[in-house]
Every structure is written in structure tokens, then in C-alpha cells.
Scaffold this motif. Structure first.
Motif, short mmCIF file in Angstrom:
data_model
loop_
_atom_site.label_atom_id
_atom_site.label_comp_id
_atom_site.label_asym_id
_atom_site.label_seq_id
_atom_site.Cartn_x
_atom_site.Cartn_y
_atom_site.Cartn_z
N THR A 203 0.86 -1.19 0.00
CA THR A 203 0.00 0.00 0.00
C THR A 203 0.89 1.24 0.00
O THR A 203 2.03 1.19 0.46
CB THR A 203 -0.90 0.03 1.24
OG1 THR A 203 -0.10 -0.15 2.41
CG2 THR A 203 -1.96 -1.06 1.18
N GLY A 205 0.73 5.65 0.45
CA GLY A 205 0.15 6.99 0.58
C GLY A 205 1.28 7.96 0.33
O GLY A 205 2.23 8.01 1.10
N PRO A 288 -2.94 12.24 0.05
CA PRO A 288 -4.12 11.43 -0.27
C PRO A 288 -4.33 10.33 0.77
O PRO A 288 -3.44 10.06 1.58
CB PRO A 288 -3.73 10.79 -1.60
CG PRO A 288 -2.25 10.57 -1.46
CD PRO A 288 -1.73 11.67 -0.56
N VAL A 289 -5.48 9.70 0.74
CA VAL A 289 -5.68 8.47 1.50
C VAL A 289 -4.91 7.37 0.76
O VAL A 289 -4.91 7.34 -0.48
CB VAL A 289 -7.18 8.10 1.56
CG1 VAL A 289 -7.38 6.78 2.30
CG2 VAL A 289 -7.97 9.22 2.21
N PHE A 290 -4.25 6.49 1.51
CA PHE A 290 -3.44 5.46 0.85
C PHE A 290 -4.29 4.49 0.04
O PHE A 290 -5.48 4.31 0.32
CB PHE A 290 -2.60 4.71 1.88
CG PHE A 290 -3.38 3.77 2.76
CD1 PHE A 290 -3.50 2.43 2.43
CD2 PHE A 290 -4.01 4.23 3.91
CE1 PHE A 290 -4.23 1.56 3.23
CE2 PHE A 290 -4.74 3.37 4.72
CZ PHE A 290 -4.85 2.04 4.38
N ASN A 336 4.60 6.61 2.23
CA ASN A 336 4.07 5.78 3.32
C ASN A 336 3.76 4.40 2.76
O ASN A 336 2.90 4.26 1.89
CB ASN A 336 2.81 6.41 3.90
CG ASN A 336 3.11 7.71 4.61
OD1 ASN A 336 3.46 7.72 5.79
ND2 ASN A 336 3.02 8.82 3.90
N SER A 338 3.13 0.13 3.29
CA SER A 338 2.80 -1.00 4.13
C SER A 338 2.39 -2.17 3.25
O SER A 338 2.49 -2.11 2.02
CB SER A 338 1.68 -0.64 5.11
OG SER A 338 1.52 -1.70 6.04
N ASN A 346 -3.84 -4.88 7.39
CA ASN A 346 -2.53 -4.24 7.34
C ASN A 346 -1.55 -5.05 8.18
O ASN A 346 -1.71 -5.17 9.39
CB ASN A 346 -2.66 -2.80 7.90
CG ASN A 346 -1.32 -2.09 7.92
OD1 ASN A 346 -0.29 -2.64 7.53
ND2 ASN A 346 -1.35 -0.85 8.39
N ARG A 443 0.58 6.22 18.13
CA ARG A 443 0.58 6.72 16.75
C ARG A 443 0.60 8.23 16.71
O ARG A 443 0.43 8.83 15.67
CB ARG A 443 -0.66 6.20 16.00
CG ARG A 443 -0.56 4.75 15.58
CD ARG A 443 -1.49 4.47 14.44
NE ARG A 443 -1.21 5.38 13.31
CZ ARG A 443 -2.13 5.79 12.47
NH1 ARG A 443 -3.37 5.42 12.60
NH2 ARG A 443 -1.81 6.59 11.47
N ARG A 448 7.91 10.96 17.14
CA ARG A 448 8.34 10.96 15.75
C ARG A 448 9.78 11.43 15.67
O ARG A 448 10.17 12.32 16.40
CB ARG A 448 7.49 11.95 14.92
CG ARG A 448 6.07 11.54 14.75
CD ARG A 448 5.95 10.55 13.63
NE ARG A 448 4.61 9.96 13.59
CZ ARG A 448 3.67 10.35 12.75
NH1 ARG A 448 3.89 11.32 11.92
NH2 ARG A 448 2.51 9.74 12.76
N LYS A 460 2.80 1.76 9.57
CA LYS A 460 3.39 1.83 8.22
C LYS A 460 4.80 2.37 8.34
O LYS A 460 5.14 2.95 9.38
CB LYS A 460 2.57 2.78 7.34
CG LYS A 460 2.61 4.23 7.87
CD LYS A 460 1.58 5.13 7.23
CE LYS A 460 1.72 6.58 7.65
NZ LYS A 460 1.23 6.93 8.98
P1 ADP Z 1 0.89 10.95 9.66
O1 ADP Z 1 2.02 10.91 8.68
O2 ADP Z 1 0.85 12.21 10.42
O3 ADP Z 1 0.80 9.70 10.48
P2 ADP Z 1 -1.43 9.91 8.38
O4 ADP Z 1 -1.63 8.85 9.36
O5 ADP Z 1 -2.64 10.62 7.92
O6 ADP Z 1 -0.45 11.05 8.86
O7 ADP Z 1 -0.69 9.28 7.13
C1 ADP Z 1 0.03 9.99 6.20
C2 ADP Z 1 -0.10 9.24 4.90
O8 ADP Z 1 0.13 7.86 5.14
C3 ADP Z 1 -1.47 9.37 4.28
O9 ADP Z 1 -1.33 9.50 2.89
C4 ADP Z 1 -2.09 8.06 4.67
O10 ADP Z 1 -3.13 7.67 3.80
C5 ADP Z 1 -0.90 7.12 4.56
N1 ADP Z 1 -1.13 5.84 5.23
C6 ADP Z 1 -1.84 5.57 6.34
N2 ADP Z 1 -1.90 4.23 6.55
C7 ADP Z 1 -1.20 3.63 5.54
C8 ADP Z 1 -0.91 2.29 5.17
N3 ADP Z 1 -1.35 1.25 5.87
N4 ADP Z 1 -0.17 2.09 4.06
C9 ADP Z 1 0.27 3.10 3.32
N5 ADP Z 1 0.02 4.38 3.62
C10 ADP Z 1 -0.70 4.66 4.70
#
Ligand code: ADP
Ligand code: MG
Length: 700
Positions: A203, A205, A288-290, A336, A338, A346, A443, A448, A460
Motif C-alpha cells: 500500500t 500513501g 491522499p488516503v493510501f 508511506n 505498508s 494491514n 501513533r 516521531r 506503516k
Molecule cells: P501521519 O504521517 O501524520 O501519520 P497519516 O496517518 O494521515 O499522517 O498518514 C500519512 C499518509 O500515510 C497518508 O497519505 C495516509 O493515507 C498514509 N497511510 C496511512 N496508513 C497507511 C498504510 N497502511 N499504508 C500506506 N500508507 C498509509
């Protein structure tokens, strides 16, 4: 400013989501039940397409696209240039009576034959075989692209290869690497008793950073127009030091732009989710959403195109370069990554039972093994002339690849190695894999490490070294392939032990312990920007490949060739061709920038500086004998000195260009810039020939 979106913001746009995409939902209305079911299993299970339905699918696609106003179709592919390519064909077939029919066959859908001779192939395509072949990738849905003058084109995502089937693009190895990873994940699922028949996949993002500048000012900068970055420019008094831009209030003109971008993307089925100001002035981010990785890579290419096109409509220029401005943060793409397993879950998410946790910890161990063994290969995937200015520039991760796990997970891993008590284990005792419960991992953004190139962020890994201008394909090809390899190794070991009668949990415990022992050098939770880390990394034997030419060599080492061939991702010839194409692109970029910098230095900066020098000299001559002129004399001397330096640097760059030596060309450009930026401090504002950093940052 024209707003091309027909629907006003907020009204019905959610209903328009995906309206320009020939997705499964739409196909149901255009295909017979048999064809629909067949294509559905191709998409969801990754099965090969049944050729007998291709004519029906093509016809349905054409009907749908023409209802959307399409007149043309194109096979949309991703050559090694890093951009996308298309050759548009009208759906048109003249008949014998002077009329015209529309036509689009299954054959045209499945295969195209563009002339490949002008795409980089690194020597793969012999001159006598100029044809390239594009083949439909049904796992990424076709979409229509609306353009100016009501132009509407059906875009069919495709792979691009040579007559002999060798990959000439970025998508082919990505799909191959997804298959390699899926195969090993299925094997691991069996060992761990995970059920489910979903197709495993990576996956992605991809968070996209970019700058916006006023289009009029952009056009007045030949460096921005031709190279995407400023080759000259003194940092303005105000830059990012007030720390007031990041997540700050978004200016109305920018919100108007972002709203248009989101709406365009939503119609194209791209799940644009987050928008905000970034650290540098005039810098922004879209996340975007992943999604499934192949689709997410395609969607990121669409995002970059839409950003550029919508910017133009709003009288902006969108800069996607990794380092458009010296002295402030550059732009990256947080990758991002996974893995989604056959259970549809996941696999980098810690579970709520000991069994899931064993799988999770095994995945972490696999990634430690993979990244430690192949760190230089991962580094090679983000090598480009643009990214060389960004990596390690105290804002982006350094060229040294390491992993950050976060305090709690790092502690668990350490305790597994030592067999001691993990303070974070739920039971309070030592972690017994497959038996102990693990607590939820935090999380939240406080745990970080923003300086790490590869950070675990709760569920991820975030690979942060990808440049803003790059396709994410290359990095994900390597992430998938090296993870497939390490899972393969792990499964082989476990399968042998189980065959010998070993207990699963204790065999796994022992294996993870030895992996942590062997690969813990890749873990680093300190400041990746510090000088101390460079020394420490060297002591640990981790490589620091600071330039593109050094990093690219990693693509063609015997170990890399062996790895990619073993998993059927890239052949030795394909790797060599990539190495050559990327190195060539690097050398061409450096030379182009140098030529552009020479023109600016000789025809814009030098004349303005000489006029300044003349004016100062005349003033001094006119005021001879006046004691108050000591300060002025200093200024005049300084201008004269920088003019001399600029002239010398021009000569040095010209000579280096003749010798075709990138490192010397870059040294020449750096010297030109130093003199040019020093002169910017003295040349009268109305004589200075380029929009300044302050203009570019704040006049938006
Ligand atoms: P952050 O980086 O602050 O944790 P998010 O959780 O929103 O912010 O995630 C940042 C990016 O990672 C977004 O594009 C999100 O869709 C993506 N993301 C979240 N979960 C996954 C996953 N399982 N695999 C790949 N990308 C992911
Ligand atoms: Mg993030």
C-alpha cells in the motif's frame, strides 16, 4: 482567474467522486454480467485478463468515454523520463461513403505501438527496432481527462516495453515486484495460519510537497522556466525563520487553487485528503488516503499533472522541484508504505492477540533485514540531480539510510534480542513471541523522528527520501523486492525448522533474536542531521552515498542484479539500461542548468553589475577629495571584486562544460552563484534583472 469546475465547491462534489473513472461501479452498467465478473476477478485477484472479453470491454469503455465527451484515446504510460507520456488517437474510422464511424477494438485497448525511439532506453532498444509496445494494465482503471476547449481524452494506463518484452517504463517492474512480494506474503500467511484469499499487495500513501509562485514572476526567471529551480537568488530577509507558515492560515488565493485541485482530483477518483501550508514560505502539501501501490503511483503522477495545470489557470506556477530555493526547505514526497495481506489486513499494524503480534514482529524483523542488507539500493532509487540538493540539507533525511522504530517498539526489539524484560510488554515479563500480548503502539506525532529516512509511524513505514518531482515507482519496486527477499529467507528458515520438528513459537523467537543481533546497526533514533551520526554510521559500516553518480552504481552491483533476477523484477540488461538512462538524465540536467546559469550570469547579472560599478566609480570620481567617501569606496571595491569572481566563474564553468565533467560543472555553477548572490546585495533594486526571493515567496 477562471474556475473550470462546473459544480460550485461543496455542492455535489462528493457525488462526482470518480465520475471521470471507468471503475468497477461504472463497468457494471456497461458490461455483460460475464464480462463484468471476469474483469472483476482480474482486478481483485490479480488474475490475467480473459482475451475473449477484450472487444466487449473496449466497446464499453469507448461508449462510456464518448458519453463524457471524449473524442480521443491514449495509452498513458511512464517512460524512464519520470514523467508520463501519451499519444492521442481519435476514435475515428472513415467509411466508403465519405462518412465516419467511431471505432475502438479490443486489440487497440490491449496493445499500442508508439515509436519508442525518442524515449530513454539506456541502450535497450536497438536503433533498428524503434517500436515500443504498450499493454493495458487493467489493475489501474481508465479515466477521461478534461482539457481546455472541451477536449476530453480517454487515458488507458499501460505498461511500456520493447519488442522483446523488456521493460522501458516504471510500471512494469512495479507490477513484477508486487507479484514477488505477494508470493512471499502468501507463503508467510500459511506459516502463520492466516486465512483469506485476497490478493496481497503493497500500500502507498504519497504525501506531495510543492511550491506556488506567481506566474508573471515565474516567467521573468529563465532559471525557473527552464530548470524548475532558482540558479541564483540571495535569501530574503524574511524566509522561514519566523516559523509562521507551517500549518498557518492559508491565503484566499491559495485556497481557491487548492479547492480546484481537490475537485479535479476527486472527479478522477484520487482520494486527496489533506492540504496545508508547509515549512517554507510559498510551500504547501497535499496528502491522499493510501491505496494499492500501483494505483497510488499512477494517482501521484495525476496529482503532479493536476497541480501544474490548475496552477496555470490560477496564474500560479507550481514548482515540483526538490530544491527550488537555496536557504529554505526543499520539497519531498513521503512514501508511506505498508503491506496488505490475504486477510485484507494491514500487516504492519500490531494486532490484539499474541498470534497477530508474532506476525507483526516478524514483518518488522524482515524489514530490518531488508533495509540493512540493501540500504544503498534504496538510496539509489532517490538519486537525481534535483534530490542531490535536498538530501542531507538539514531538512531532508541524509543520504545515509537508517530505520527509526520509535521508543516502544525499539525497546521490544531490544528485549527480544536480550531475552530480558521489556518494560513495555503487557505482561510485564519478557516478550514471548506468540504468547505475550503487546500494548498498542503510540501513533501520535510526538513519538516521531522527523530526521529519519525510514520511520515507523504506528502502522506503516514512511520512506522520506523520495524527491517531490519523482515517480514513487522506483522506491516501491525496491521496498517490495527487498522485503520479498527477506520474507523468503525467513520462511525458508522456519519451514526447515518445522520440518525438523521444532516448535513454531520458539523457532520464531530464536530467528527474530538472531535477526535483531545481525541487523540492529540499521536502527537509529538520534538526530540524522548531526555530524556525529555521519561518524557513527561510518563506524557501523553504513554507506553515505552523497551524489547521484555514486548512488546509481548500486543498481548494477552483482548483488543487485542477483536479487532482481531471482525475483523476476528486472533483468541484468534492464538494470543496466536503467542505470545508463538515469545517469544520462543526471548529466543532461547538470549541463542544462550550467548553460542556463551561464546565460543569466553573462546577459543579465554581469551587465547590471557593470553598470553599478560604473555608477559607483563615477560618483567617487565626482566627489574626489571628499573624506566621507571611504564607505562608498569599500562598496565599490567589493562590487569590483565580485564582478571579477563572476567573470572567473563563467570561464571556469565554460571550461568544465567542454570537459563534460559533472562535478566540475557543478563547482563552476556554485562559484557563479556565490558571486551573483553577492552582487545582488549591491546592485540597485531597479537595475536587478530578476524577481527576488522576497518577490517569489511573498507576492502570491
Ligand atoms: P501521519 O504521517 O501524520 O501519520 P497519516 O496517518 O494521515 O499522517 O498518514 C500519512 C499518509 O500515510 C497518508 O497519505 C495516509 O493515507 C498514509 N497511510 C496511512 N496508513 C497507511 C498504510 N497502511 N499504508 C500506506 N500508507 C498509509
Ligand atoms: Mg507523514
Amino acid at each position: 482567474m477562471t474556475n473550470k469546475c462546473k459544480a460550485p465547491a461543496g455542492s455535489g462534489i462528493m457525488e462526482q467522486y470518480g465520475s471521470l473513472v471507468f471503475n468497477l461501479k461504472t463497468m457494471r452498467n456497461y458490461l455483460s454480467e460475464k464480462a463484468y465478473q471476469s474483469i472483476k476477478s482480474t482486478l481483485l485477484k490479480g488474475e490475467t485478463l480473459d482475451p475473449s472479453i477484450s472487444d466487449e470491454v473496449a466497446d464499453a469503455m469507448k461508449t462510456w468515454a464518448m458519453e463524457k465527451g471524449a473524442t480521443h484515446f491514449t495509452h498513458w504510460f511512464q517512460p524512464l523520463t519520470g514523467a508520463t507520456a501519451e499519444k492521442q488517437e481519435a476514435f475515428l474510422q472513415p467509411d466508403r461513403e465519405g462518412g465516419v464511424l467511431t471505432s475502438f477494438s479490443g486489440k487497440e485497448l490491449i496493445q499500442g505501438e508508439p515509436d519508442a525511439s525518442s524515449f530513454p532506453s539506456g541502450g535497450l532498444r536497438a536503433t533498428f527496432e524503434a517500436r515500443g509496445y504498450t499493454a493495458w494494465d487493467p489493475t489501474s482503471p481508465a479515466f477521461v481527462k478534461e482539457g481546455p476547449n472541451d477536449s476530453v481524452v480517454l487515458c488507458i494506463p499501460t505498461v511500456f516495453c520493447s519488442y522483446h518484452g523488456e521493460a522501458l517504463d516504471k510500471k512494469t517492474p512495479l507490477l513484477r515486484s508486487q507479484n514477488a512480494l505477494a508470493k512471499q506474503i502468501v507463503r508467510m500467511a500459511k506459516l502463520f495460519g492466516v486465512t483469506g484469499t485476497a490478493r496481497p499487495f503493497g500500500t502507498l500513501g504519497a504525501e506531495q510537497e510543492y511550491f506556488l509562485v506567481d506566474r508573471g514572476l515565474f516567467k521573468a526567471r529563465p532559471d525557473l522556466v527552464q530548470t524548475g529551480r532558482t540558479l541564483f537568488g540571495k535569501r530574503s530577509a524574511r524566509h522561514q525563520q519566523m516559523e509562521d507558515h507551517y500549518f498557518g492560515h492559508i491565503k484566499p488565493r491559495v485556497i481557491a487553487f487548492m479547492t480546484d485541485v481537490d475537485q479535479e482530483l476527486w472527479k478522477l477518483g484520487v482520494p486527496a485528503k489533506t492540504r496545508h501550508n508547509e515549512v517554507s514560505p510559498a510551500q504547501f502539501e497535499l496528502a491522499p488516503v493510501f491505496e494499492e501501490q500501483n494505483l497510488a503511483v499512477d494517482h501521484n503522477m495525476v496529482v503532479m499533472q493536476v497541480l501544474a495545470e490548475v496552477a496555470e489557470r490560477h496564474d500560479f506556477a507550481c514548482l515540483l522541484h526538490e530544491k527550488p530555493f537555496a536557504g529554505v526547505n526543499g520539497s519531498g514526497k513521503h512514501n508511506n508504505w505498508s503491506v496488505s495481506g490475504p486477510d485484507g489486513k494491514n500487516w504492519l499494524s500490531p494486532g490484539d492477540n499474541p498470534h497477530d503480534n508474532a506476525k507483526f514482529l516478524t514483518m518488522i524483523a524482515a524489514i530490518m533485514t531488508a533495509v540493512d542488507t540493501y540500504a544503498p539500493l534504496l538510496r539509489a532509487t532517490v538519486a537525481s540531480a534535483g534530490n542531490d540538493h535536498r538530501l542531507g540539507a538539514n531538512e531532508a533525511p541524509p543520504a545515509i539510510i537508517s530505520i527509526y522504530l520509535g521508543e516502544q517498539l525499539a525497546d521490544m526489539i531490544a528485549q527480544i534480542e536480550k531475552g530480558g524484560n521489556a518494560k513495555t510488554s503487557k505482561s510485564g515479563g519478557s516478550i514471548q513471541i506468540g504468547v505475550s500480548g503487546l500494548p498498542d503502539l503510540p501513533r501520535d506525532a510526538t513519538d516521531r523522528n522527523r530526521t529519519s529516512p525510514m520511520a515507523f509511524t504506528g502502522n506503516k513505514f514512511e520512506f522520506r527520501a523520495v524527491g517531490s518531482n519523482m515517480s514513487c515507482a522506483g522506491s516501491n519496486v525496491v521496498l517490495n523486492t527487498i522485503t520479498a527477499w527477506s520474507i523468503d529467507e525467513i520462511c525458508t528458515t522456519l519451514e526447515k525448522k518445522l520440518a525438523g520438528g521444532a516448535d513454531f513459537n520458539s523457532a520464531l523467537q530464536e530467528l527474530i533474536r538472531s535477526i535483531v543481533r545481525d541487523h540492529k546497526r540499521i536502527l537509529f533514533d538520534g538526530d540524522n542531521y548531526s555530524e556525529a551520526w555521519k561518524k557513527e554510521a561510518a563506524r557501523r559500516g553504513l554507506q553515505n552515498l552523497t551524489t547521484t553518480p555514486a548512488a546509481l552504481k548500486e543498481l548494477v552491483t552483482p548483488a543487485a542484479v542477483e536479487l532482481f533476477e531471482r525475483y523476476g523484477v528486472l533483468t541484468a540488461r534492464e538494470l543496466k539500461s536503467r542505470y545508463e538512462a538515469y545517469l544520462h538524465a543526471y548529466e543532461q540536467t547538470v549541463a542544462l542548468e550550467a548553460n542556463c546559469a551561464l546565460t543569466i550570469a553573462s546577459t543579465m547579472i554581469l551587465p547590471a553589475a557593470l553598470e553599478t560599478e560604473r555608477n559607483l566609480a563615477a560618483t567617487l570620481a565626482a566627489g574626489r577629495g571628499l573624506s566621507a567617501h571611504t564607505g562608498l569606496r569599500q562598496i565599490a571595491k567589493s562590487v569590483a571584486k565580485h564582478v571579477d569572481e563572476l567573470v572567473a566563474a563563467i570561464g571556469m564553468t565554460e571550461k568544465a562544460l567542454d570537459g563534460h565533467e559533472s562535478a566540475r560543472i557543478i563547482a563552476g555553477m556554485t562559484a557563479m552563484r556565490k558571486a551573483g548572490d553577492a552582487l545582488e546585495a549591491h546592485v540597485p533594486a531597479d537595475l536587478w534583472p530578476l524577481p527576488t526571493y522576497a518577490d517569489l515567496f511573498f507576492l502570491i
